[in-house]
Structures are given as C-alpha cells and as structure tokens.
Design an enzyme around this catalytic site. Structure first.
Site, PDB file in Angstrom:
ATOM      1  N   ARG A  55     -14.028  21.249  34.971  1.00  0.00           N
ATOM      2  CA  ARG A  55     -15.155  20.352  34.655  1.00  0.00           C
ATOM      3  C   ARG A  55     -15.259  19.234  35.699  1.00  0.00           C
ATOM      4  NH1 ARG A  55     -15.866  16.204  29.766  1.00  0.00           N
ATOM      5  NH2 ARG A  55     -18.130  16.050  29.751  1.00  0.00           N
ATOM      6  N   HIS A  59     -18.471  17.630  37.729  1.00  0.00           N
ATOM      7  CA  HIS A  59     -18.890  16.240  37.565  1.00  0.00           C
ATOM      8  C   HIS A  59     -18.718  15.423  38.849  1.00  0.00           C
ATOM      9  CE1 HIS A  59     -19.457  15.970  33.011  1.00  0.00           C
ATOM     10  NE2 HIS A  59     -19.404  17.250  33.338  1.00  0.00           N
ATOM     11  N   VAL A  63     -22.727  14.672  41.415  1.00  0.00           N
ATOM     12  CA  VAL A  63     -23.158  13.277  41.618  1.00  0.00           C
ATOM     13  C   VAL A  63     -22.720  12.819  43.008  1.00  0.00           C
ATOM     14  CG1 VAL A  63     -23.029  10.930  40.692  1.00  0.00           C
ATOM     15  CG2 VAL A  63     -22.874  12.897  39.136  1.00  0.00           C
ATOM     16  N   GLY A  65     -22.585  14.538  45.696  1.00  0.00           N
ATOM     17  CA  GLY A  65     -21.817  15.569  46.405  1.00  0.00           C
ATOM     18  C   GLY A  65     -20.325  15.433  46.144  1.00  0.00           C
ATOM     19  N   ASP A  67     -17.302  14.058  46.715  1.00  0.00           N
ATOM     20  CA  ASP A  67     -16.826  12.888  47.464  1.00  0.00           C
ATOM     21  C   ASP A  67     -15.760  12.093  46.711  1.00  0.00           C
ATOM     22  OD1 ASP A  67     -18.328  11.856  45.419  1.00  0.00           O
ATOM     23  OD2 ASP A  67     -19.390  10.392  46.653  1.00  0.00           O
ATOM     24  N   ASN A  88     -19.652  11.433  31.023  1.00  0.00           N
ATOM     25  CA  ASN A  88     -18.277  11.709  31.462  1.00  0.00           C
ATOM     26  C   ASN A  88     -17.247  11.472  30.359  1.00  0.00           C
ATOM     27  OD1 ASN A  88     -18.753  12.722  33.987  1.00  0.00           O
ATOM     28  ND2 ASN A  88     -18.820  10.702  34.962  1.00  0.00           N
ATOM     29  N   HIS A 184     -17.809  27.328  29.933  1.00  0.00           N
ATOM     30  CA  HIS A 184     -17.597  26.864  28.564  1.00  0.00           C
ATOM     31  C   HIS A 184     -16.885  27.900  27.700  1.00  0.00           C
ATOM     32  CE1 HIS A 184     -20.963  23.598  28.989  1.00  0.00           C
ATOM     33  NE2 HIS A 184     -19.833  23.273  29.584  1.00  0.00           N
ATOM     34  N   ASP A 202     -13.143  33.568  31.126  1.00  0.00           N
ATOM     35  CA  ASP A 202     -13.694  34.916  31.244  1.00  0.00           C
ATOM     36  C   ASP A 202     -15.131  34.912  30.712  1.00  0.00           C
ATOM     37  OD1 ASP A 202     -13.518  34.821  28.495  1.00  0.00           O
ATOM     38  OD2 ASP A 202     -11.699  36.042  28.395  1.00  0.00           O
TER      39      ASP A 202
HETATM   40  C1  HEM Z   1     -25.357  23.011  32.291  1.00  0.00           C
HETATM   41  C2  HEM Z   1     -25.154  21.845  31.770  1.00  0.00           C
HETATM   42  C3  HEM Z   1     -23.870  21.411  31.147  1.00  0.00           C
HETATM   43  C4  HEM Z   1     -23.765  20.600  30.059  1.00  0.00           C
HETATM   44  C5  HEM Z   1     -24.913  19.972  29.292  1.00  0.00           C
HETATM   45  C6  HEM Z   1     -22.355  20.463  29.765  1.00  0.00           C
HETATM   46  C7  HEM Z   1     -21.840  19.695  28.744  1.00  0.00           C
HETATM   47  C8  HEM Z   1     -20.526  19.650  28.363  1.00  0.00           C
HETATM   48  C9  HEM Z   1     -19.989  18.901  27.267  1.00  0.00           C
HETATM   49  C10 HEM Z   1     -20.806  17.952  26.379  1.00  0.00           C
HETATM   50  C11 HEM Z   1     -18.663  19.153  27.191  1.00  0.00           C
HETATM   51  C12 HEM Z   1     -17.666  18.618  26.149  1.00  0.00           C
HETATM   52  C13 HEM Z   1     -16.981  17.397  26.692  1.00  0.00           C
HETATM   53  C14 HEM Z   1     -16.032  16.770  25.713  1.00  0.00           C
HETATM   54  O1  HEM Z   1     -16.495  16.173  24.738  1.00  0.00           O
HETATM   55  O2  HEM Z   1     -14.815  16.877  25.915  1.00  0.00           O
HETATM   56  C15 HEM Z   1     -18.346  20.085  28.236  1.00  0.00           C
HETATM   57  C16 HEM Z   1     -17.103  20.588  28.480  1.00  0.00           C
HETATM   58  C17 HEM Z   1     -16.791  21.378  29.548  1.00  0.00           C
HETATM   59  N1  HEM Z   1     -17.638  21.734  30.583  1.00  0.00           N
HETATM   60 FE1  HEM Z   1     -19.620  21.497  30.609  1.00  0.00          FE
HETATM   61  N2  HEM Z   1     -21.632  21.185  30.667  1.00  0.00           N
HETATM   62  C18 HEM Z   1     -22.510  21.770  31.543  1.00  0.00           C
HETATM   63  C19 HEM Z   1     -22.184  22.539  32.636  1.00  0.00           C
HETATM   64  C20 HEM Z   1     -20.899  22.797  33.041  1.00  0.00           C
HETATM   65  C21 HEM Z   1     -20.530  23.397  34.292  1.00  0.00           C
HETATM   66  C22 HEM Z   1     -21.531  23.769  35.386  1.00  0.00           C
HETATM   67  C23 HEM Z   1     -19.188  23.503  34.315  1.00  0.00           C
HETATM   68  C24 HEM Z   1     -18.266  24.044  35.373  1.00  0.00           C
HETATM   69  C25 HEM Z   1     -18.597  24.721  36.396  1.00  0.00           C
HETATM   70  C26 HEM Z   1     -18.694  22.993  33.061  1.00  0.00           C
HETATM   71  C27 HEM Z   1     -17.391  23.005  32.652  1.00  0.00           C
HETATM   72  C28 HEM Z   1     -16.933  22.487  31.458  1.00  0.00           C
HETATM   73  C29 HEM Z   1     -15.574  22.660  30.992  1.00  0.00           C
HETATM   74  C30 HEM Z   1     -14.484  23.468  31.665  1.00  0.00           C
HETATM   75  C31 HEM Z   1     -15.484  21.961  29.788  1.00  0.00           C
HETATM   76  C32 HEM Z   1     -14.250  21.780  28.910  1.00  0.00           C
HETATM   77  C33 HEM Z   1     -13.537  20.547  29.402  1.00  0.00           C
HETATM   78  C34 HEM Z   1     -12.276  20.181  28.647  1.00  0.00           C
HETATM   79  O3  HEM Z   1     -11.992  20.744  27.590  1.00  0.00           O
HETATM   80  O4  HEM Z   1     -11.558  19.280  29.127  1.00  0.00           O
HETATM   81  N3  HEM Z   1     -19.756  22.542  32.326  1.00  0.00           N
HETATM   82  N4  HEM Z   1     -19.498  20.362  28.948  1.00  0.00           N
END
Ligand code: HEM
Length: 279
Positions: A55, A59, A63, A65, A67, A88, A184, A202
């Site tokens: 993640r 992030h 934002v 690039g 950096d 974040n 996700h 996966d």
């Molecule tokens: C497309 C729009 C996206 C939205 C709206 C979004 C939103 C979120 C949200 C709200 C969470 C939960 C955060 C929390 O409360 O702990 C999350 C978790 C996560 N997101 Fe996304 N996300 C997006 C795209 C992505 C992308 C592009 C990636 C990676 C390439 C990603 C990877 C992850 C991962 C791995 C988690 C789990 C993090 C953890 O458990 O520590 N997400 N995301």
C-alpha cells in the site's frame, strides 16, 4: 593462503578509503539483497507488514511521484505531512523502512527503499509468482502535504467514474485500476478485519468481489461497469494473467517520476528532510 589474505586486506583498505571519502559505498552494501532479507524476515514475524508495504508504494508514488514524501514527519514548510491525511489512515510499515535505511546508509534514497520493499513484499506474499525488476536512482523530495494527499489519492467512497478519472490523471487505464485493486486480496476482509496474517497476494480479490465479499464501495462499484466487470471475471479465471499484469503495473507505478519539489536529496533519515535534521 597468503595470497587470499593480501587480496582481502586490499579490499578492506579500498572500502575503508571509500568510506572515509564519502560514507557507505554501493560496493560494500548489497542494496536489493538487504531490502529483500529485511522484508522477508519482517513478514515472517508480522505478516501484516507485507500488505502495508505494498500500500505504501501506491500512496507514495501517487502523490508527487515516487519521492519518499509519504515517509516524512516534518518538512521545511512546516505543513501537515501526508501521514496526517485522512486517506493515509492505517498506513504502516514506517519503522521497517527506518530499519532498512539504517542498514543501507546515506547513498540509498528512502524513495528507492519504499519501491524495493513493496516489490519484495509482493514477491513473498505471492509465493514468488509476482516478481519484477525496478530501476533504482530515485531521489527524496522535501515537500509533503496532507491536503495534497487527500486531494490526489482516490477515496473509498468514489463512484466508478471518479476512480477512472483519478487513474487517468496519472496516465493509468481503467484496466490498470482493476489490476492494481487486486492488491486488496490482502490486508482486510469483508468485516474490516485485517486478514493479512493468512492472506496471499493472488487473484482471490476478483472471486470475492464478484461474490459481493468486498468492503469498500470503490471495490464493488467496479462491477457496475461492463468492461471492468469483464476484466474482473477474466482475472478471476486466470491467476497467471493477473500475476503478470499486476507485476507490470507495479513497475509502471514504481516509475512515476518525482515532481513538485524544488530540491531533491538522499535523506539521512526517512522521516525528516536533511535541512530539518536535528530539529
Ligand atoms: C483504487 C482506489 C483505492 C482505494 C479507494 C483504496 C482504499 C483503501 C482503503 C480504504 C484501505 C483500508 C485502509 C485501512 O483502514 O487500514 C486500503 C487498504 C489497502 N490497499 Fe487500497 N485502495 C485503492 C487502491 C489500491 C492500490 C492501487 C493498491 C496497491 C497497488 C492498494 C493496496 C492496498 C493494500 C495492500 C491494503 C491493505 C493495507 C494493510 O492492511 O495494511 N490499494 N485501500
């Protein structure tokens, strides 16, 4: 035997001279090997950190690039940094980045560490099925703003068109939105409970999404689009295609060029700019 000792002594002397000239050298640190070892050991003792690292790449790179701006606790401007952004909340992995940085020294940027660590987490959590190379040489920026992170990162309440527009601004396609959202499959389940402890990276996200088992609106709204729904079905049925496409899209993400800072550097401490060191 004497020959080996002479060679070793010469090598040590060279490293010593190089160090006294400018700190840790690339020659005496296996950068990517160190990151990989540290990431794998960290995930073994705390599986959730792997999801956090993946993640973090998104992030950071989305934002300004790639950096290292997401790592900053303070900047010369004094404004709230990206860590304070609503988007974040829950972001993690920072102390592992610090540990890795302490082993790599002053010649490796924090931005490179974020990208390598995310890459290695993806490889480990996918059992080696998602493996890709990314170039090094990123520099760390000195700008980090919570307001910018909230304006630029996609929100979990977005409609499909908003997600698509958000990705288009970074030159990412709708299909790439579908592909990266597959991350996700790790990190949380339908009740919001973190499942990373048992989760593999996966194509299970597509199974879950098409069976109404995803948490965020931004996940399920993708089914409302015929093309995105079709892509999701394809990834659900073809794990290898998703592994390969995810790897390729992570490479693209990891190459987003740094922008928006007047000055770039290799930070000594990932949490503060070099100018703010000691404050
Ligand atoms: C497309 C729009 C996206 C939205 C709206 C979004 C939103 C979120 C949200 C709200 C969470 C939960 C955060 C929390 O409360 O702990 C999350 C978790 C996560 N997101 Fe996304 N996300 C997006 C795209 C992505 C992308 C592009 C990636 C990676 C390439 C990603 C990877 C992850 C991962 C791995 C988690 C789990 C993090 C953890 O458990 O520590 N997400 N995301």
């Amino acid at each position: 035997m004497a020959k080996v000792n002479t060679g070793a002594a010469l090598l040590s002397l060279c490293l010593l001279l190089a160090r006294s000239a400018g700190g840790t050298t690339a020659a005496d640190v296996d950068v990517e090997g160190t990151v990989r070892t540290e990431v794998e050991n960290a995930i073994k003792s705390n599986p959730g950190v792997g999801a956090a690292l993946i993640r973090l790449v998104f992030h950071d790179c989305w934002v300004n690039g790639c950096d290292g701006s997401v790592l900053l606790d303070q900047t010369p401007s004094g404004s709230n940094t990206e860590k304070k952004a609503i988007n974040n909340i829950g972001l993690d992995g920072f102390s592992l980045i610090d540990t890795i940085k302490s082993k790599l020294g002053n010649n490796v940027s924090c931005a490179d560490i974020v990208v390598f660590a995310g890459r290695d987490a993806a490889r480990y959590l996918s059992g080696g099925k998602i493996a890709y190379s990314v170039p090094s040489g990123r520099k760390d920026g000195i700008v980090s703003s919570a307001a910018a992170a909230d304006a630029i990162l996609p929100h979990s309440t977005f409609e499909f068109q908003q997600l698509k527009d958000n990705f288009a601004k970074k030159n990412f396609t709708q299909e790439e939105l579908v592909i990266l959202s597959g991350a996700h499959s790790i990190g949380y389940d339908t009740t919001g409970v973190n499942t990373a402890a048992k989760g593999a990276l996966d194509n299970s996200y597509y199974h879950a999404n098409l069976q109404n088992r995803v948490l965020f609106k931004s996940d399920w709204v993708m089914r409302t689009d015929i093309k995105a729904g079709g892509d999701m079905a394809e990834y659900m049925n073809n794990a290898t295609k998703w592994n390969n496409d995810f790897a390729a899209t992570m490479v693209k993400l990891s190459k987003l060029p740094a922008e928006g800072s007047t000055h770039y550097e290799i930070r000594k401490n990932c949490r503060v700019t070099n100018q703010n060191q000691g404050f």
